[in-house]
Design a protein around this motif. Structure first.
Motif, PDB file in Angstrom:
ATOM      1  N   HIS A  65       0.606  -1.383  -0.321  1.00 31.42           N
ATOM      2  CA  HIS A  65      -0.331   0.491   0.257  1.00 31.42           C
ATOM      3  C   HIS A  65       0.899   1.250  -0.052  1.00 31.42           C
ATOM      4  O   HIS A  65       1.499   2.075  -0.907  1.00 31.42           O
ATOM      5  CB  HIS A  65      -1.518  -0.212   1.520  1.00 31.42           C
ATOM      6  CG  HIS A  65      -2.536   1.134   0.885  1.00 31.42           C
ATOM      7  ND1 HIS A  65      -3.381   0.593   0.065  1.00 31.42           N
ATOM      8  CD2 HIS A  65      -2.699   2.184   1.647  1.00 31.42           C
ATOM      9  CE1 HIS A  65      -4.340   1.137   0.159  1.00 31.42           C
ATOM     10  NE2 HIS A  65      -4.011   2.511   0.539  1.00 31.42           N
ATOM     11  N   HIS A  66       1.207   1.857   1.193  1.00 28.37           N
ATOM     12  CA  HIS A  66       1.759   2.826   0.700  1.00 28.37           C
ATOM     13  C   HIS A  66       3.248   2.887   0.743  1.00 28.37           C
ATOM     14  O   HIS A  66       4.120   3.635   0.598  1.00 28.37           O
ATOM     15  CB  HIS A  66       1.933   3.393   2.852  1.00 28.37           C
ATOM     16  CG  HIS A  66       0.343   4.280   2.542  1.00 28.37           C
ATOM     17  ND1 HIS A  66      -0.363   4.589   2.202  1.00 28.37           N
ATOM     18  CD2 HIS A  66      -0.418   3.605   3.918  1.00 28.37           C
ATOM     19  CE1 HIS A  66      -1.816   4.960   2.501  1.00 28.37           C
ATOM     20  NE2 HIS A  66      -1.599   4.486   3.788  1.00 28.37           N
ATOM     21  N   ASP A  67       3.974   1.689   0.295  1.00 27.42           N
ATOM     22  CA  ASP A  67       4.755   1.059   0.054  1.00 27.42           C
ATOM     23  C   ASP A  67       5.258   1.979  -1.527  1.00 27.42           C
ATOM     24  O   ASP A  67       6.393   2.622  -1.487  1.00 27.42           O
ATOM     25  CB  ASP A  67       5.440   0.068   0.178  1.00 27.42           C
ATOM     26  CG  ASP A  67       4.728  -1.354   0.938  1.00 27.42           C
ATOM     27  OD1 ASP A  67       5.813  -1.128   1.799  1.00 27.42           O
ATOM     28  OD2 ASP A  67       3.492  -1.378   1.526  1.00 27.42           O
ATOM     29  N   SER A  68       4.014   2.740  -2.109  1.00 27.15           N
ATOM     30  CA  SER A  68       3.727   3.150  -3.108  1.00 27.15           C
ATOM     31  C   SER A  68       4.955   4.393  -3.728  1.00 27.15           C
ATOM     32  O   SER A  68       4.946   5.142  -4.430  1.00 27.15           O
ATOM     33  CB  SER A  68       3.058   2.674  -4.089  1.00 27.15           C
ATOM     34  OG  SER A  68       2.042   4.030  -3.174  1.00 27.15           O
ATOM     35  N   TRP A  69       4.726   5.183  -2.063  1.00 29.59           N
ATOM     36  CA  TRP A  69       5.332   6.493  -2.776  1.00 29.59           C
ATOM     37  C   TRP A  69       6.572   6.325  -1.454  1.00 29.59           C
ATOM     38  O   TRP A  69       7.182   7.610  -1.327  1.00 29.59           O
ATOM     39  CB  TRP A  69       4.497   7.812  -1.972  1.00 29.59           C
ATOM     40  CG  TRP A  69       3.141   7.550  -0.431  1.00 29.59           C
ATOM     41  CD1 TRP A  69       2.233   6.869  -0.902  1.00 29.59           C
ATOM     42  CD2 TRP A  69       3.969   7.927   0.581  1.00 29.59           C
ATOM     43  NE1 TRP A  69       1.951   6.815   0.614  1.00 29.59           N
ATOM     44  CE2 TRP A  69       2.614   7.413   1.064  1.00 29.59           C
ATOM     45  CE3 TRP A  69       5.531   8.519   0.931  1.00 29.59           C
ATOM     46  CZ2 TRP A  69       2.775   7.665   3.027  1.00 29.59           C
ATOM     47  CZ3 TRP A  69       5.293   8.433   2.901  1.00 29.59           C
ATOM     48  CH2 TRP A  69       4.223   8.285   3.490  1.00 29.59           C
ATOM     49  N   MET A  70       6.775   5.127  -0.033  1.00 30.42           N
ATOM     50  CA  MET A  70       7.931   5.557  -0.034  1.00 30.42           C
ATOM     51  C   MET A  70       9.377   5.070   0.394  1.00 30.42           C
ATOM     52  O   MET A  70      10.223   5.706   0.120  1.00 30.42           O
ATOM     53  CB  MET A  70       7.390   4.608   1.476  1.00 30.42           C
ATOM     54  CG  MET A  70       6.186   5.188   2.786  1.00 30.42           C
ATOM     55  SD  MET A  70       5.795   4.206   4.271  1.00 30.42           S
ATOM     56  CE  MET A  70       7.169   4.657   5.260  1.00 30.42           C
TER      57      MET A  70
END
Length: 702
Positions: free
Chosen positions: A268-273
């Motif tokens: 999930h937020h790995d996409s922008w992290m």
């Protein structure tokens, strides 16, 4: 969905919205259809137009021999420019503009028609092009004869028919469509396992088996469990997932499967992290991405086919030259995801895998790229995913977007039609993996008026359903209270649930405002029947009497003066009564009977860090606020519109009888006088004037 405050998500949406920057006024303008030429005819229609922008639809009918590969050329007479196109690639050189076919609509048979559309910008005037040429042949509307006018296309809310040709590498048929259909309807366990760094970091309680049981008993058939892995993954080269975290994810997934829910998990937020850095650090990012999915695939390889993997949430990339290069980068990661999951064996060999578009948006270019990717993979168990949060001004209440209007409706129709035409009609099933409204949240009341929101929910459900799109509601605690497992607003859930199978009627408003003193007049509402028939009005368990309490004429519902006088009771400020309009199907429509007087504001002193306007609301509620300088130009953020963004720029507090102007508003206000206009839902407008000098602010009624 991005996390608290939606800051990152809204920034990205704002960039998209910038291309249609003046969203103040919507209308429908039909341009004169071009007179087509020997062998072809063109119908050019401006479907909507606003200050500085417009949407156009173009239909090209081939009256000559069949063509395979086409380009349509024209010159804009008023300096217009295409900013975004779908179903065609549009290029410009000065005024001269050329639209060329996509891979799936290259062939146009004799008397066949192809269509495409675009958003454009304009200044001064928006005169329609005078002529068109198909493959350099002028279009006059007839074959070797006198030109004849072509009819403008009609607007339709139904899905468009299947495209004339299939992709060059069509996907193989499998059970993906059946699986995706069985997942309808779906629900998101938002801001939980995707929270940073831990499950409860963003205010939601730990997931329980009882929560998942409640979701299933409420009628949901699938659950999307967003997972952020970044803070639970070791260093290179192994990038090992923390055993405790992996065990917790496995526990929640297994609970959901035990409830007979389809389950979708992702990165999930790995996409922008960190995944977004892939273009500039391919080796390290790909190694980490591969290590993650290898471990996840191994952990769940023997789970039932009701478990679904989604490669990346809302993929985005830094360091690319633009969306075209980002599309290529995403294709690499999507392809690698499919390869390694399939190679892990077990049930993963045939498990449904879900691939997103860039940003998970429904722009035509991104849909085309994903269709090509899935076609090239030739895997029968793939599905596509997009997200949908609606027409941006309405979704965040900016630029006067307070109502569910034709702009909001057309945005739904256009987006879902593109998805259906590009993917579903070719056998690629689609999951709308997240949908809601960007700024709707029970902790920020008033941003989206309840009745206008209900109209949106009803329409999204309908337009998705008739296009065979599976929808998964984004819920970060906004809809279901995870502490008591009850819906925060049962009427909202009733509308959502009805939308799974049928249409519901709505009305022009869910509010009737009455004066505090004086004679109460009759009041009328316009019903949006949506294929239903009106059955009656009810207050609690008591039916109102037709002819005495109300009349119905066509789609106009009128409450009589005597009925409203009774319902208003002692006419205390605020909601005095709630009645329901009932119909032959779907959810009931609640109507609040409200007593109000024009709000009263007082002088105030403060600073740009906190400026509070004393406001006696007297039963009324705030819809929006305008801010202009003395010369009439917009003041504050989003200086292309005088209407400011609700809550981020200004915030009412009805209990405290105040309206606060926030630091974000003053950050983009120059020193001097600013004229404010507060718009209330009763229709009343109140003028207020503030003067800013450095960090000091004074204000008084205008």
């Amino acid at each position: 969905m991005y996390s608290q405050g939606l800051r990152r998500f809204r920034h990205r949406v704002g960039v998209i919205a910038g291309a249609v920057a003046a969203l103040l006024v919507a209308g429908t303008v039909v341009a004169t259809s071009a007179q087509a030429a020997t062998g072809c005819r063109v119908a050019y229609t401006v479907a909507s137009q606003w200050s500085g922008g417009f949407t156009a639809n173009v239909e090209v009918t081939n009256l000559g021999d069949p063509v395979n590969g086409w380009s349509l050329g024209w010159a804009f007479p008023s300096g217009q420019r295409v900013t975004q196109a779908w179903n065609a690639t549009v290029t410009s050189s000065g005024a001269q503009t050329t639209a060329t076919n996509m891979s799936y609509n290259a062939a146009i048979g004799t008397n066949a028609t192809v269509s495409f559309g675009f958003n454009g910008s304009w200044t001064g005037s928006n005169t329609a092009p005078a002529s068109f040429a198909l493959n350099n042949v002028p279009c006059t509307g007839n074959v070797g004869g006198t030109p004849t006018p072509s009819a403008s296309p009609s607007t339709s809310s139904s899905p468009s028919p299947s495209p004339s040709t299939s992709p060059s590498t069509p996907p193989q048929q499998g059970n993906a469509a059946q699986t995706v259909a069985a997942m309808q309807p779906g629900w998101n366990l938002g801001n939980t396992l995707d929270a940073i760094p831990d499950e409860t970091s963003w205010g939601n309680p730990r997931v329980t088996r009882e929560l998942l049981h409640q979701i299933r008993t409420q009628g949901y058939r699938s659950i999307r469990i967003p997972v952020t892995w970044t803070d639970h993954q070791g260093a290179a080269p192994g990038y090992t997932i923390d055993a405790t975290w992996l065990s917790r994810v496995r526990e929640v997934v297994d609970w959901a499967l035990a409830e007979d829910l389809y389950v979708m998990i992702n990165l999930h937020h790995d996409s922008w992290m960190w995944i977004n850095g892939y273009p500039g650090d391919r080796t390290n990012v790909k190694n980490r991405y591969t290590a993650l999915w290898t471990q996840i695939a191994s952990t769940f390889r023997d789970r039932s086919s009701k478990l679904v993997f989604e490669s990346i949430n809302e993929p985005q990339f830094t360091g690319t030259s633009g969306d075209a290069e980002s599309d290529t980068v995403l294709q690499e990661l999507n392809t690698e995801f499919v390869r390694l999951v399939r190679a892990s064996g077990g049930n993963n060999a045939t498990r449904l895998l879900v691939l997103p578009t860039l940003y998970t948006n429904s722009n035509q270019a991104q849909l085309d790229t994903l269709a090509n990717t899935i076609g090239q993979l030739r895997d029968p168990n793939l599905a596509a995913t997009v997200h949908f949060y609606g027409w941006w001004p309405f979704s965040v209440n900016i630029a006067g977007g307070t109502r569910y209007d034709s702009n909001v409706e057309q945005d739904i129709v256009d987006s879902f039609t593109r998805v259906h035409t590009t993917l579903v009609s070719r056998g690629i099933p689609v999951i709308v993996g997240e949908w809601a409204l960007l700024s709707y949240d029970y902790t920020r009341p008033g941003i989206i008026e309840r009745g206008e929101m209900l109209k949106y929910f009803e329409a999204v459900s309908y337009h998705a359903r008739i296009r065979n799109l599976t929808t998964m509601l984004w819920d970060a605690g906004t809809f279901l209270n995870r502490n008591d497992l009850q819906w925060r607003d049962p009427g909202v859930f009733a509308m959502l649930k009805a939308g799974w199978t049928t249409r519901s009627a709505t009305a022009s408003s869910d509010q009737i405002y009455l004066p505090r003193t004086g004679t109460i007049p009759s009041k009328s509402l316009t019903l949006n029947l949506n294929g239903t028939s009106f059955q009656g009005l009810r207050q609690g368990n008591t039916d109102l009497v037709r002819g005495t309490d109300y009349t119905i004429s066509g789609n106009t519902l009128t409450l009589t003066a005597s009925a409203l006088t009774r319902l208003a009771g002692n006419r205390a400020y605020g909601v005095n009564a709630t009645i329901e309009a009932r119909f032959s199907q779907g959810a009931a429509w609640q109507i609040s009977i409200i007593t109000s007087d024009p709000p009263i504001q007082s002088a105030a002193n403060g600073t740009t860090s906190s400026f509070v306007i004393p406001t006696q609301f007297r039963g009324d509620q705030l819809a929006t606020m305008e801010a202009t300088y003395a010369n009439g130009s917009p003041a504050g953020p989003a200086n292309w519109t005088s209407y400011k963004e609700f809550w981020s720029n200004f915030q009412p507090d009805y209990a405290a009888n105040t309206i606060t102007l926030k630091p974000d508003f003053f950050a983009e206000v120059t020193d001097g006088t600013v004229n404010l206009t507060f718009h209330f839902w009763s229709g009343v407008q109140i003028k207020y004037r503030i003067t800013k000098s450095g960090s000091s602010v004074t204000g008084s009624p205008a």
